[in-house]
Design a protein around this motif. Structure first.
Motif, short mmCIF file in Angstrom:
data_model
loop_
_atom_site.label_atom_id
_atom_site.label_comp_id
_atom_site.label_asym_id
_atom_site.label_seq_id
_atom_site.Cartn_x
_atom_site.Cartn_y
_atom_site.Cartn_z
N CYS A 124 -3.73 -6.55 -8.40
CA CYS A 124 -2.49 -6.59 -7.62
C CYS A 124 -1.75 -5.27 -7.74
CB CYS A 124 -1.62 -7.76 -8.06
SG CYS A 124 -2.26 -9.36 -7.54
N ALA A 125 -1.75 -4.67 -8.92
CA ALA A 125 -1.12 -3.36 -9.10
C ALA A 125 -1.86 -2.30 -8.30
CB ALA A 125 -1.10 -3.00 -10.58
N TYR A 126 -3.18 -2.34 -8.33
CA TYR A 126 -3.99 -1.41 -7.54
C TYR A 126 -3.73 -1.59 -6.05
CZ TYR A 126 -8.16 0.43 -5.23
OH TYR A 126 -9.01 1.08 -4.38
N ARG A 127 -3.65 -2.85 -5.62
CA ARG A 127 -3.41 -3.14 -4.21
C ARG A 127 -2.03 -2.64 -3.77
NH1 ARG A 127 -3.99 -9.26 -2.57
NH2 ARG A 127 -2.02 -9.32 -3.65
N GLY A 128 -1.07 -2.64 -4.69
CA GLY A 128 0.25 -2.10 -4.37
C GLY A 128 0.24 -0.60 -4.18
N LYS A 129 -0.66 0.10 -4.88
CA LYS A 129 -0.75 1.56 -4.78
C LYS A 129 -1.58 2.00 -3.57
CE LYS A 129 -0.92 2.13 -9.75
NZ LYS A 129 -1.74 2.64 -10.83
N VAL A 130 -2.67 1.28 -3.29
CA VAL A 130 -3.62 1.68 -2.25
C VAL A 130 -3.51 0.71 -1.07
CG1 VAL A 130 -6.05 2.10 -1.73
CG2 VAL A 130 -5.17 2.56 -4.02
N ARG A 131 -3.12 1.24 0.07
CA ARG A 131 -2.91 0.37 1.23
C ARG A 131 -4.23 -0.07 1.85
NH1 ARG A 131 0.70 1.67 6.58
NH2 ARG A 131 0.34 -0.33 7.57
N PHE A 132 -5.13 0.87 2.12
CA PHE A 132 -6.42 0.57 2.73
C PHE A 132 -7.52 0.78 1.69
CE2 PHE A 132 -3.73 2.25 6.18
CZ PHE A 132 -3.62 1.10 6.93
N ARG A 133 -8.29 -0.27 1.40
CA ARG A 133 -9.27 -0.20 0.32
C ARG A 133 -10.72 -0.13 0.82
NH1 ARG A 133 -5.09 -3.04 -0.66
NH2 ARG A 133 -5.84 -5.03 0.11
N VAL A 134 -10.97 -0.44 2.08
CA VAL A 134 -12.34 -0.45 2.60
C VAL A 134 -12.52 0.65 3.65
CG1 VAL A 134 -14.13 -1.82 3.73
CG2 VAL A 134 -12.55 -2.92 2.15
N ILE A 135 -11.82 0.54 4.75
CA ILE A 135 -11.90 1.51 5.84
C ILE A 135 -10.51 2.09 6.05
CG2 ILE A 135 -12.47 1.89 8.26
CD1 ILE A 135 -14.25 -0.60 8.09
N PRO A 136 -10.31 3.39 5.82
CA PRO A 136 -8.98 3.97 5.95
C PRO A 136 -8.37 3.72 7.33
CG PRO A 136 -10.49 5.54 4.96
CD PRO A 136 -11.30 4.37 5.40
N GLY A 137 -7.15 3.21 7.32
CA GLY A 137 -6.43 2.94 8.54
C GLY A 137 -6.76 1.61 9.19
N VAL A 138 -7.76 0.90 8.67
CA VAL A 138 -8.17 -0.35 9.30
C VAL A 138 -8.08 -1.52 8.33
CG1 VAL A 138 -10.06 -1.57 10.46
CG2 VAL A 138 -9.74 0.87 10.85
N PHE A 139 -8.72 -1.40 7.21
CA PHE A 139 -8.87 -2.53 6.28
C PHE A 139 -8.51 -2.09 4.88
CE2 PHE A 139 -11.70 -6.43 6.97
CZ PHE A 139 -10.88 -7.23 6.24
#
Length: 81
Positions: A66-81
């Motif tokens: 959850c902390a990582y998800r708060g820092k990084v908006r897109f985790r799979v495809i930049p700008g999409v997912f």
């Protein structure tokens, strides 16, 4: 003179499975457009999106994720997912 061993083969003939163009995921599927190929790739894409969503749901219970998800908006495809 008689051959005791088979004559040498040309390059690539010793492994016919690598030369097949009808295997799923082959370059021929991408080059040869067809409705069947579009259906296959559409199903694969849908299954991959479902897997990603299920993985996100499972990992959302972990505090560090959850902390990582708060820092990084897109985790799979930049700008999409």
């Amino acid at each position: 003179m008689t051959w005791t061993t088979p004559p040498p083969e040309r390059h690539g003939e010793h492994c016919p499975a690598k030369n097949r163009s009808d295997e799923p995921g082959s370059v021929a599927e991408l080059v040869n457009f067809g409705i069947q190929n579009m259906i296959v790739y559409g199903c694969q894409f849908a299954l991959q999106v479902g897997r990603i969503l299920r993985e996100e749901k499972l990992l959302s219970g972990d505090e560090s994720y959850c902390a990582y998800r708060g820092k990084v908006r897109f985790r799979v495809i930049p700008g999409v997912f």
